[in-house]
Write a protein that holds these residues in place. Structure first.
Motif, PDB file in Angstrom:
ATOM      1  N   PHE A 100       0.863  -1.175   0.000  1.00 29.74           N
ATOM      2  CA  PHE A 100       0.000   0.000   0.000  1.00 29.74           C
ATOM      3  C   PHE A 100       0.899   1.225   0.000  1.00 29.74           C
ATOM      4  O   PHE A 100       1.492   1.569   1.012  1.00 29.74           O
ATOM      5  CB  PHE A 100      -0.891  -0.002   1.248  1.00 29.74           C
ATOM      6  N   PRO A 101       1.041   1.926  -1.134  1.00 32.28           N
ATOM      7  CA  PRO A 101       1.929   3.094  -1.176  1.00 32.28           C
ATOM      8  C   PRO A 101       1.329   4.292  -0.448  1.00 32.28           C
ATOM      9  O   PRO A 101       0.123   4.347  -0.189  1.00 32.28           O
ATOM     10  CB  PRO A 101       2.049   3.381  -2.672  1.00 32.28           C
ATOM     11  N   ARG A 102       2.174   5.239  -0.131  1.00 30.15           N
ATOM     12  CA  ARG A 102       1.684   6.520   0.374  1.00 30.15           C
ATOM     13  C   ARG A 102       1.258   7.343  -0.838  1.00 30.15           C
ATOM     14  O   ARG A 102       2.041   7.538  -1.772  1.00 30.15           O
ATOM     15  CB  ARG A 102       2.769   7.250   1.152  1.00 30.15           C
ATOM     16  N   MET A 103       0.030   7.812  -0.839  1.00 27.61           N
ATOM     17  CA  MET A 103      -0.529   8.486  -2.005  1.00 27.61           C
ATOM     18  C   MET A 103      -0.647   9.980  -1.747  1.00 27.61           C
ATOM     19  O   MET A 103      -1.199  10.404  -0.733  1.00 27.61           O
ATOM     20  CB  MET A 103      -1.898   7.901  -2.340  1.00 27.61           C
ATOM     21  N   THR A 104      -0.137  10.764  -2.692  1.00 26.55           N
ATOM     22  CA  THR A 104      -0.170  12.221  -2.579  1.00 26.55           C
ATOM     23  C   THR A 104      -0.817  12.800  -3.836  1.00 26.55           C
ATOM     24  O   THR A 104      -0.366  12.521  -4.951  1.00 26.55           O
ATOM     25  CB  THR A 104       1.247  12.796  -2.435  1.00 26.55           C
ATOM     26  N   PRO A 105      -1.883  13.603  -3.695  1.00 23.80           N
ATOM     27  CA  PRO A 105      -2.552  14.144  -4.884  1.00 23.80           C
ATOM     28  C   PRO A 105      -1.689  15.163  -5.626  1.00 23.80           C
ATOM     29  O   PRO A 105      -0.996  15.974  -5.008  1.00 23.80           O
ATOM     30  CB  PRO A 105      -3.807  14.805  -4.306  1.00 23.80           C
ATOM     31  N   ASN A 106      -1.754  15.110  -6.945  1.00 29.58           N
ATOM     32  CA  ASN A 106      -1.049  16.087  -7.790  1.00 29.58           C
ATOM     33  C   ASN A 106      -1.947  17.311  -8.007  1.00 29.58           C
ATOM     34  O   ASN A 106      -2.405  17.575  -9.121  1.00 29.58           O
ATOM     35  CB  ASN A 106      -0.685  15.460  -9.139  1.00 29.58           C
ATOM     36  N   ASP A 107      -2.207  18.054  -6.950  1.00 28.62           N
ATOM     37  CA  ASP A 107      -3.148  19.161  -7.041  1.00 28.62           C
ATOM     38  C   ASP A 107      -2.493  20.526  -6.890  1.00 28.62           C
ATOM     39  O   ASP A 107      -3.164  21.534  -6.628  1.00 28.62           O
ATOM     40  CB  ASP A 107      -4.256  19.002  -5.998  1.00 28.62           C
ATOM     41  N   GLY A 108      -1.170  20.588  -7.068  1.00 27.73           N
ATOM     42  CA  GLY A 108      -0.452  21.846  -6.879  1.00 27.73           C
ATOM     43  C   GLY A 108      -0.889  22.954  -7.804  1.00 27.73           C
ATOM     44  O   GLY A 108      -0.719  24.133  -7.475  1.00 27.73           O
ATOM     45  N   ALA A 109      -1.468  22.612  -8.963  1.00 24.88           N
ATOM     46  CA  ALA A 109      -1.909  23.650  -9.905  1.00 24.88           C
ATOM     47  C   ALA A 109      -2.982  24.543  -9.304  1.00 24.88           C
ATOM     48  O   ALA A 109      -3.151  25.695  -9.714  1.00 24.88           O
ATOM     49  CB  ALA A 109      -2.425  23.007 -11.197  1.00 24.88           C
ATOM     50  N   PHE A 110      -3.722  24.031  -8.324  1.00 16.76           N
ATOM     51  CA  PHE A 110      -4.793  24.815  -7.697  1.00 16.76           C
ATOM     52  C   PHE A 110      -4.333  25.516  -6.416  1.00 16.76           C
ATOM     53  O   PHE A 110      -5.143  26.166  -5.742  1.00 16.76           O
ATOM     54  CB  PHE A 110      -5.987  23.917  -7.371  1.00 16.76           C
ATOM     55  N   ASP A 111      -3.063  25.394  -6.062  1.00 14.21           N
ATOM     56  CA  ASP A 111      -2.572  26.058  -4.855  1.00 14.21           C
ATOM     57  C   ASP A 111      -2.808  27.564  -4.955  1.00 14.21           C
ATOM     58  O   ASP A 111      -2.599  28.175  -6.001  1.00 14.21           O
ATOM     59  CB  ASP A 111      -1.073  25.798  -4.666  1.00 14.21           C
ATOM     60  N   GLY A 112      -3.230  28.141  -3.868  1.00 10.61           N
ATOM     61  CA  GLY A 112      -3.426  29.581  -3.827  1.00 10.61           C
ATOM     62  C   GLY A 112      -4.797  30.046  -4.256  1.00 10.61           C
ATOM     63  O   GLY A 112      -5.095  31.244  -4.191  1.00 10.61           O
ATOM     64  N   LEU A 113      -5.641  29.106  -4.690  1.00 10.65           N
ATOM     65  CA  LEU A 113      -6.973  29.495  -5.152  1.00 10.65           C
ATOM     66  C   LEU A 113      -8.039  29.304  -4.080  1.00 10.65           C
ATOM     67  O   LEU A 113      -9.212  29.613  -4.301  1.00 10.65           O
ATOM     68  CB  LEU A 113      -7.345  28.697  -6.411  1.00 10.65           C
ATOM     69  N   GLY A 114      -7.636  28.784  -2.933  1.00 11.66           N
ATOM     70  CA  GLY A 114      -8.558  28.695  -1.814  1.00 11.66           C
ATOM     71  C   GLY A 114      -9.551  27.568  -1.870  1.00 11.66           C
ATOM     72  O   GLY A 114     -10.586  27.609  -1.191  1.00 11.66           O
ATOM     73  N   CYS A 115      -9.275  26.516  -2.649  1.00  9.60           N
ATOM     74  CA  CYS A 115     -10.186  25.373  -2.707  1.00  9.60           C
ATOM     75  C   CYS A 115     -10.149  24.612  -1.377  1.00  9.60           C
ATOM     76  O   CYS A 115      -9.080  24.357  -0.826  1.00  9.60           O
ATOM     77  CB  CYS A 115      -9.801  24.432  -3.840  1.00  9.60           C
ATOM     78  N   GLU A 116     -11.312  24.234  -0.904  1.00  7.82           N
ATOM     79  CA  GLU A 116     -11.411  23.516   0.363  1.00  7.82           C
ATOM     80  C   GLU A 116     -10.772  22.130   0.251  1.00  7.82           C
ATOM     81  O   GLU A 116     -10.898  21.454  -0.772  1.00  7.82           O
ATOM     82  CB  GLU A 116     -12.874  23.368   0.771  1.00  7.82           C
ATOM     83  N   LYS A 117     -10.090  21.715   1.339  1.00  7.21           N
ATOM     84  CA  LYS A 117      -9.522  20.377   1.419  1.00  7.21           C
ATOM     85  C   LYS A 117     -10.011  19.706   2.694  1.00  7.21           C
ATOM     86  O   LYS A 117     -10.397  20.369   3.663  1.00  7.21           O
ATOM     87  CB  LYS A 117      -7.995  20.437   1.403  1.00  7.21           C
ATOM     88  N   ASP A 118      -9.979  18.360   2.701  1.00  5.91           N
ATOM     89  CA  ASP A 118     -10.413  17.640   3.890  1.00  5.91           C
ATOM     90  C   ASP A 118      -9.261  17.486   4.876  1.00  5.91           C
ATOM     91  O   ASP A 118      -8.166  18.025   4.667  1.00  5.91           O
ATOM     92  CB  ASP A 118     -11.010  16.271   3.512  1.00  5.91           C
ATOM     93  N   GLU A 119      -9.493  16.759   5.950  1.00  5.98           N
ATOM     94  CA  GLU A 119      -8.496  16.634   7.004  1.00  5.98           C
ATOM     95  C   GLU A 119      -7.230  15.924   6.538  1.00  5.98           C
ATOM     96  O   GLU A 119      -6.157  16.107   7.110  1.00  5.98           O
ATOM     97  CB  GLU A 119      -9.097  15.885   8.200  1.00  5.98           C
ATOM     98  N   GLN A 120      -7.354  15.103   5.502  1.00  2.49           N
ATOM     99  CA  GLN A 120      -6.196  14.392   4.960  1.00  2.49           C
ATOM    100  C   GLN A 120      -5.480  15.180   3.864  1.00  2.49           C
ATOM    101  O   GLN A 120      -4.481  14.715   3.308  1.00  2.49           O
ATOM    102  CB  GLN A 120      -6.621  13.015   4.402  1.00  2.49           C
ATOM    103  N   GLY A 121      -5.993  16.355   3.533  1.00  5.56           N
ATOM    104  CA  GLY A 121      -5.341  17.199   2.541  1.00  5.56           C
ATOM    105  C   GLY A 121      -5.790  16.987   1.111  1.00  5.56           C
ATOM    106  O   GLY A 121      -5.138  17.457   0.180  1.00  5.56           O
ATOM    107  N   TRP A 122      -6.941  16.309   0.918  1.00  2.00           N
ATOM    108  CA  TRP A 122      -7.457  16.071  -0.436  1.00  2.00           C
ATOM    109  C   TRP A 122      -8.530  17.100  -0.761  1.00  2.00           C
ATOM    110  O   TRP A 122      -9.309  17.510   0.114  1.00  2.00           O
ATOM    111  CB  TRP A 122      -8.035  14.664  -0.546  1.00  2.00           C
TER     112      TRP A 122
END
Length: 329
Positions: free
Chosen positions: A236-258
């Motif tokens: 089971f790998p550690r999974m990290t979303p590739n969501d850096g393109a939306f950084d700084g736009l204020g999109c809500e994330k959950d407690e796990q950072g998704w």
């Protein structure tokens, strides 16, 4: 925003820019292009399932190489006028007059009314010799994708994640010969009892390397020199979303950072959407494709609503102007 980089005179504008050219992104682009929207797909050409020789559990595409599916998808979106741009996105920014500016590596920029993020996630693998080299071939994550291919053969599950014990218990569905090696994730008493009840053998000790013969996995070697023969390793790998393109736009994330989205893929910021593994690490290719379609349907309706409001405002302004003209005459 100000400055030369924000000059829109020579920038291409689209109704929708899709970031990511996997199953989710391409299916969103297909639906939107068929809805006669102007669509661009920015694709780095690095899908998550690239290491796998075949994809599974995708109706009508089971056993097909992932790249074959993507090539077919690229041809299909082109048939309806969608543009595929090879490249990477540095950042998405709010536009001066609404919409968004999508900035690419190298300096180019594109304008979009809406943006769909379909960039998947990164599988961070344990630093065990042999794991990365055989990832997607004989070392896997998803039992539903690759469990059948090692059915009834010896399987080793590496304990490297809190979910690893559950992965071992699940794989017992495909083989009676499942061994759990705790490595960095030892079992508590309850988990050990569940392993015993399920018939999963536990072999204690950290893993030192994966052994191959003629290019194929044949055993796991422990730090003390013992080996456990196997035809497949699951972890089971550690999974990290590739969501850096939306950084700084204020999109809500959950407690796990998704990123948080509704069922259609809307983020908390109007005009920004996200589908596939970038929001759901459990999504297979077929799931991501469905998420892309669902987002495209909803997105097109949002665009239609925007256009109706614009047309209605213009219609009312024209009518009021006509009434003023009649009164003045």
């Amino acid at each position: 925003m100000t400055g030369a980089n924000n000059d829109t005179r020579n920038r291409t504008s689209y109704d929708v820019i899709v970031i990511g050219g996997g199953a989710g992104g391409l299916n969103a682009a297909l639906v939107l292009a068929r809805a006669r929207r102007s669509v661009a797909v920015v694709d780095s050409g690095e899908p998550r399932n690239a290491p796998s020789a075949h994809m599974h559990s995708f109706l009508s595409r089971d056993g097909v190489p992932p790249l074959t599916v993507l090539e077919a998808g690229r041809a299909e979106i082109a048939r309806y006028g969608a543009v595929r741009i090879e490249g990477r996105v540095d950042q998405v920014e709010a536009g001066v007059a609404g919409g968004y500016v999508v900035r690419l590596e190298g300096g180019a920029s594109l304008d979009a009314r809406h943006v769909v993020l379909a960039t998947g996630l990164r599988d961070e693998l344990p630093e065990i010799p042999g794991v990365r080299a055989m990832w997607g071939e004989d070392v896997h994550f998803c039992p539903y994708c690759h469990g059948y291919e090692v059915r009834d053969q010896p399987i080793v599950v590496l304990g490297v994640h809190p979910a690893s014990p559950g992965q071992a218990l699940l794989l017992r569905q495909w083989s009676r010969h499942v061994v759990y090696v705790p490595h960095s994730r030892p079992l508590d008493d309850e988990e050990r009892e569940r392993m015993d009840a399920r018939g999963v053998e536990v072999v204690e000790g950290p893993v030192s390397t994966l052994l191959s013969k003629d290019g194929r996995l044949h055993a796991v070697e422990l730090a003390d020199g013992r080996t456990v023969e196997c035809a497949g390793v699951f972890l089971f790998p550690r999974m990290t979303p590739n969501d850096g393109a939306f950084d700084g736009l204020g999109c809500e994330k959950d407690e796990q950072g998704w990123l948080v989205t509704d069922r259609a893929g809307r983020t908390s910021r109007p005009g920004l959407w996200a589908v596939g593994n970038v929001v759901d690490p459990r999504a297979q290719a077929v799931t991501a494709a469905g998420m892309g379609a669902a987002a495209a349907f909803a997105l097109n309706h949002d665009l239609v609503d925007e256009e109706i409001e614009r047309d209605l405002a213009a219609h009312r302004a024209a009518r009021e102007g006509s009434e003023v003209s009649v009164t003045a005459s």
